[in-house]
Design a protein around this motif. Sequence first.
Motif, PDB file in Angstrom:
ATOM      1  N   GLY A  67       0.793  -1.222   0.000  1.00 51.06           N
ATOM      2  CA  GLY A  67       0.000   0.000   0.000  1.00 51.06           C
ATOM      3  C   GLY A  67       0.821   1.266   0.000  1.00 51.06           C
ATOM      4  N   ARG A  68       2.141   1.127  -0.149  1.00 52.28           N
ATOM      5  CA  ARG A  68       3.017   2.292  -0.224  1.00 52.28           C
ATOM      6  C   ARG A  68       3.267   2.640  -1.689  1.00 52.28           C
ATOM      7  N   GLU A  69       3.916   3.778  -1.918  1.00 49.46           N
ATOM      8  CA  GLU A  69       4.211   4.193  -3.293  1.00 49.46           C
ATOM      9  C   GLU A  69       5.110   3.175  -3.987  1.00 49.46           C
ATOM     10  N   LYS A  70       6.067   2.618  -3.242  1.00 44.60           N
ATOM     11  CA  LYS A  70       6.972   1.604  -3.793  1.00 44.60           C
ATOM     12  C   LYS A  70       6.652   0.255  -3.163  1.00 44.60           C
ATOM     13  N   ASN A  71       6.728  -0.806  -3.958  1.00 46.75           N
ATOM     14  CA  ASN A  71       6.526  -2.151  -3.420  1.00 46.75           C
ATOM     15  C   ASN A  71       7.667  -2.519  -2.487  1.00 46.75           C
ATOM     16  N   GLY A  72       7.355  -3.302  -1.461  1.00 43.38           N
ATOM     17  CA  GLY A  72       8.382  -3.773  -0.542  1.00 43.38           C
ATOM     18  C   GLY A  72       9.167  -4.925  -1.148  1.00 43.38           C
ATOM     19  N   PHE A  73      10.339  -5.203  -0.571  1.00 49.06           N
ATOM     20  CA  PHE A  73      11.260  -6.220  -1.087  1.00 49.06           C
ATOM     21  C   PHE A  73      11.396  -7.320  -0.042  1.00 49.06           C
ATOM     22  N   LEU A  74      11.064  -8.555  -0.430  1.00 49.95           N
ATOM     23  CA  LEU A  74      11.062  -9.684   0.505  1.00 49.95           C
ATOM     24  C   LEU A  74      12.000 -10.776  -0.001  1.00 49.95           C
TER      25      LEU A  74
ATOM     26  N   GLU B 278      13.270   1.013   6.384  1.00 52.04           N
ATOM     27  CA  GLU B 278      12.382   1.954   5.718  1.00 52.04           C
ATOM     28  C   GLU B 278      12.802   2.183   4.271  1.00 52.04           C
ATOM     29  N   GLU B 279      11.926   2.844   3.526  1.00 49.34           N
ATOM     30  CA  GLU B 279      12.233   3.184   2.139  1.00 49.34           C
ATOM     31  C   GLU B 279      13.377   4.192   2.100  1.00 49.34           C
TER      32      GLU B 279
ATOM     33  N   LYS C 285      14.542   2.928  -3.445  1.00 51.98           N
ATOM     34  CA  LYS C 285      14.366   1.561  -2.957  1.00 51.98           C
ATOM     35  C   LYS C 285      13.145   1.464  -2.051  1.00 51.98           C
ATOM     36  N   GLY C 286      12.376   0.393  -2.249  1.00 52.37           N
ATOM     37  CA  GLY C 286      11.226   0.148  -1.393  1.00 52.37           C
ATOM     38  C   GLY C 286      11.652  -0.390  -0.039  1.00 52.37           C
ATOM     39  N   ALA C 287      10.688  -0.548   0.847  1.00 49.66           N
ATOM     40  CA  ALA C 287      10.975  -1.038   2.197  1.00 49.66           C
ATOM     41  C   ALA C 287      11.445  -2.492   2.155  1.00 49.66           C
ATOM     42  N   ARG C 288      12.355  -2.845   3.064  1.00 50.40           N
ATOM     43  CA  ARG C 288      12.789  -4.237   3.221  1.00 50.40           C
ATOM     44  C   ARG C 288      11.816  -4.934   4.166  1.00 50.40           C
ATOM     45  N   LEU C 289      11.374  -6.138   3.785  1.00 49.23           N
ATOM     46  CA  LEU C 289      10.324  -6.832   4.533  1.00 49.23           C
ATOM     47  C   LEU C 289      10.799  -8.175   5.064  1.00 49.23           C
ATOM     48  N   THR C 290      10.069  -8.689   6.060  1.00 46.09           N
ATOM     49  CA  THR C 290      10.304 -10.034   6.574  1.00 46.09           C
ATOM     50  C   THR C 290       8.980 -10.639   7.010  1.00 46.09           C
ATOM     51  N   GLU C 291       8.870 -11.977   6.869  1.00 47.79           N
ATOM     52  CA  GLU C 291       7.725 -12.698   7.431  1.00 47.79           C
ATOM     53  C   GLU C 291       7.985 -13.072   8.883  1.00 47.79           C
TER      54      GLU C 291
ATOM     55  N   LYS D 228      15.504   6.375   8.349  1.00 46.00           N
ATOM     56  CA  LYS D 228      16.224   7.513   7.793  1.00 46.00           C
ATOM     57  C   LYS D 228      17.079   8.196   8.855  1.00 46.00           C
ATOM     58  N   GLY D 229      18.280   8.623   8.456  1.00 43.42           N
ATOM     59  CA  GLY D 229      19.137   9.384   9.349  1.00 43.42           C
ATOM     60  C   GLY D 229      18.689  10.835   9.412  1.00 43.42           C
ATOM     61  N   LEU D 230      19.392  11.628  10.223  1.00 48.27           N
ATOM     62  CA  LEU D 230      19.022  13.035  10.388  1.00 48.27           C
ATOM     63  C   LEU D 230      19.042  13.786   9.068  1.00 48.27           C
ATOM     64  N   GLU D 231      20.092  13.566   8.273  1.00 46.33           N
ATOM     65  CA  GLU D 231      20.227  14.307   7.017  1.00 46.33           C
ATOM     66  C   GLU D 231      19.079  13.990   6.067  1.00 46.33           C
ATOM     67  N   ASP D 232      18.739  12.707   5.939  1.00 42.43           N
ATOM     68  CA  ASP D 232      17.650  12.322   5.041  1.00 42.43           C
ATOM     69  C   ASP D 232      16.302  12.816   5.551  1.00 42.43           C
ATOM     70  N   THR D 233      16.158  12.918   6.867  1.00 46.49           N
ATOM     71  CA  THR D 233      14.893  13.361   7.450  1.00 46.49           C
ATOM     72  C   THR D 233      14.697  14.865   7.313  1.00 46.49           C
ATOM     73  N   LEU D 234      15.759  15.634   7.521  1.00 43.86           N
ATOM     74  CA  LEU D 234      15.625  17.088   7.613  1.00 43.86           C
ATOM     75  C   LEU D 234      16.015  17.847   6.351  1.00 43.86           C
ATOM     76  N   PHE D 235      16.723  17.201   5.430  1.00 51.74           N
ATOM     77  CA  PHE D 235      17.162  17.893   4.220  1.00 51.74           C
ATOM     78  C   PHE D 235      16.394  17.394   3.003  1.00 51.74           C
ATOM     79  N   GLN D 236      16.332  18.238   1.991  1.00 51.77           N
ATOM     80  CA  GLN D 236      15.881  17.817   0.669  1.00 51.77           C
ATOM     81  C   GLN D 236      16.912  18.307  -0.338  1.00 51.77           C
ATOM     82  N   ALA D 237      16.923  17.687  -1.502  1.00 46.68           N
ATOM     83  CA  ALA D 237      17.922  18.049  -2.503  1.00 46.68           C
ATOM     84  C   ALA D 237      17.746  19.506  -2.921  1.00 46.68           C
ATOM     85  N   CYS D 238      18.855  20.225  -3.037  1.00 46.06           N
ATOM     86  CA  CYS D 238      18.842  21.617  -3.488  1.00 46.06           C
ATOM     87  C   CYS D 238      18.450  21.641  -4.967  1.00 46.06           C
ATOM     88  N   GLU D 239      17.378  22.368  -5.288  1.00 46.61           N
ATOM     89  CA  GLU D 239      16.885  22.363  -6.668  1.00 46.61           C
ATOM     90  C   GLU D 239      17.883  22.966  -7.657  1.00 46.61           C
ATOM     91  N   PRO D 240      18.489  24.132  -7.357  1.00 48.04           N
ATOM     92  CA  PRO D 240      19.440  24.694  -8.326  1.00 48.04           C
ATOM     93  C   PRO D 240      20.631  23.784  -8.610  1.00 48.04           C
TER      94      PRO D 240
END
Length: 502
Positions: free
Chosen positions: A60-67, A107-108, A112-118, A391-403
């Motif tokens: 149900g996420r944007e990307k399929n999970g990987f099992l 997490e995604e 890459k989609g989320a890593r899954l386990t049964e 996600k680490g701090l950088e991935d959580t708080l930053f986004q790619a600079c558009e210019p």
Amino acid sequence: MIDILLNTATTERRGAVRENGKVKEIFIERPEEERIAGSIYKGRVKDVLPGMQAAFVDIGREKNGFLYRDELVGYKLLEEAYEVKEKRSISEFITEGQEVIVQVTKEEFGQKGARLTENVSLSGKYTVFLPDGGYIGISKKMSTEDVREEWRTRAENMLVDQEGMIIRTICESLTEDIVAEDIRFLREDWERIMKEATSKRPPSLIYQDAGIVERLLRDYPLDQIQKIIVDHFPDVQAIKRLLRFEKKDIEKVVHYRGHENLFSAQGVEKELDKALKPKVWLKNGGFLMIEKTEALTVIDVNTGRFTGKQDLEETIRKTNIEAATEIAAQLRLRDISGLIVIDFIDMKREENKEAVVKILEHELQKDRTKTNVAGMSTLGLVEMTRKKVRKGLEDTLFQACEPCQGTGLIVSDEAMAYRVERLLHEHREMEAEAMVLEVPARVYDWLHYQNQGLKLLAAWQNRYDFTLFLFAASSVKHITIRYTGTIEMAQERLESLKQQSE
């Protein structure tokens, strides 16, 4: 001793762990739909790839999970010789269209989609319950092997069928009844989850892992916690309910009522700002440069202002040892994961290289996240990994600079000016009297206020028959022709652009 700080009064909920007065970990939690590590989904298999021994699962996420095959309960519980078991195809255990109950282990990240386990696991205060685990794990930090074996025997009496469990270190000081009660609660949670699953159609979320408050209280032993400072009263009440069995634990909870943000008042905000900068100064004057790429994180060690007194090798050794300690702290604080390459300053003596690696490994033992150090190469490079969960701090708080498109670099003013020249040259034979050209403001300034730019403008005036009008746009990054035609109309168009920008 540990202080836990919970800044949860606003939509973005934050937590920090402070050990002996120094911030060691920072956690950030966004609205619920973004928190998926540890969550359990009822999914549907979309594609099975025998060549990769893996399957893609729609959760149900944007990307399929990987099992992976090795994360399937059927494969894990199969009692066969390793050589035989390893040859089995994932297609023997799972098929396209099949409904599965899976848990997110990673997490995604990026594309890459989320890593899954049964092999689902539910964490309690004292244990981890494995509904289909089939094994018992005992903390290696317990005092003796006899104590570990005693708890293994006790655990066997608490489990049924294919259940498994992991017993945490803190259980050594607890009674068997308390640990059994922990498992009973977790088993009831699992039964509720499975009941929820029967009433939902895939893909759907059927269980969300505990939020930041419960997770921090679960992961850190209460006997090591000195204070729990919280700025949101409902969370104060919830924590006191969780700790209601011990008065001494309830007394650790402090409700922060100040007007200033809790993280600002406690100095965490400054540490967070530092953790987002690539340069980290060492006490001796050296510094680290931490740079993250798509594939790995690179950490470069520099002597900086530290020059030592006489012995260059000793100066380098001291810098590298201090750097090793700080690197371990920064990995934990920034929650950097994946492949990490550390470029220590070159040392000639083997004993110095070994000492630096030992210090790094020792400091990494304080990290709750699994790490693996591969040793130091002849070039002074250390390769290591740190398990990626969220996600680490950088991935959580930053986004790619558009210019700059995330590179940290943009085309220089001079290079952009030469792009203008090439565009003008393409229109050198046009019949129009004038051209209005929109350029980034920084390029306009370079052409009008730098000697090289002024020379270039003069050269264009002599070279091309048409009159050029430049419009400086502060919000654009491209070069655009806005008008070609008569000089009079070009002047009007230029004035119109200026008015629109005001």
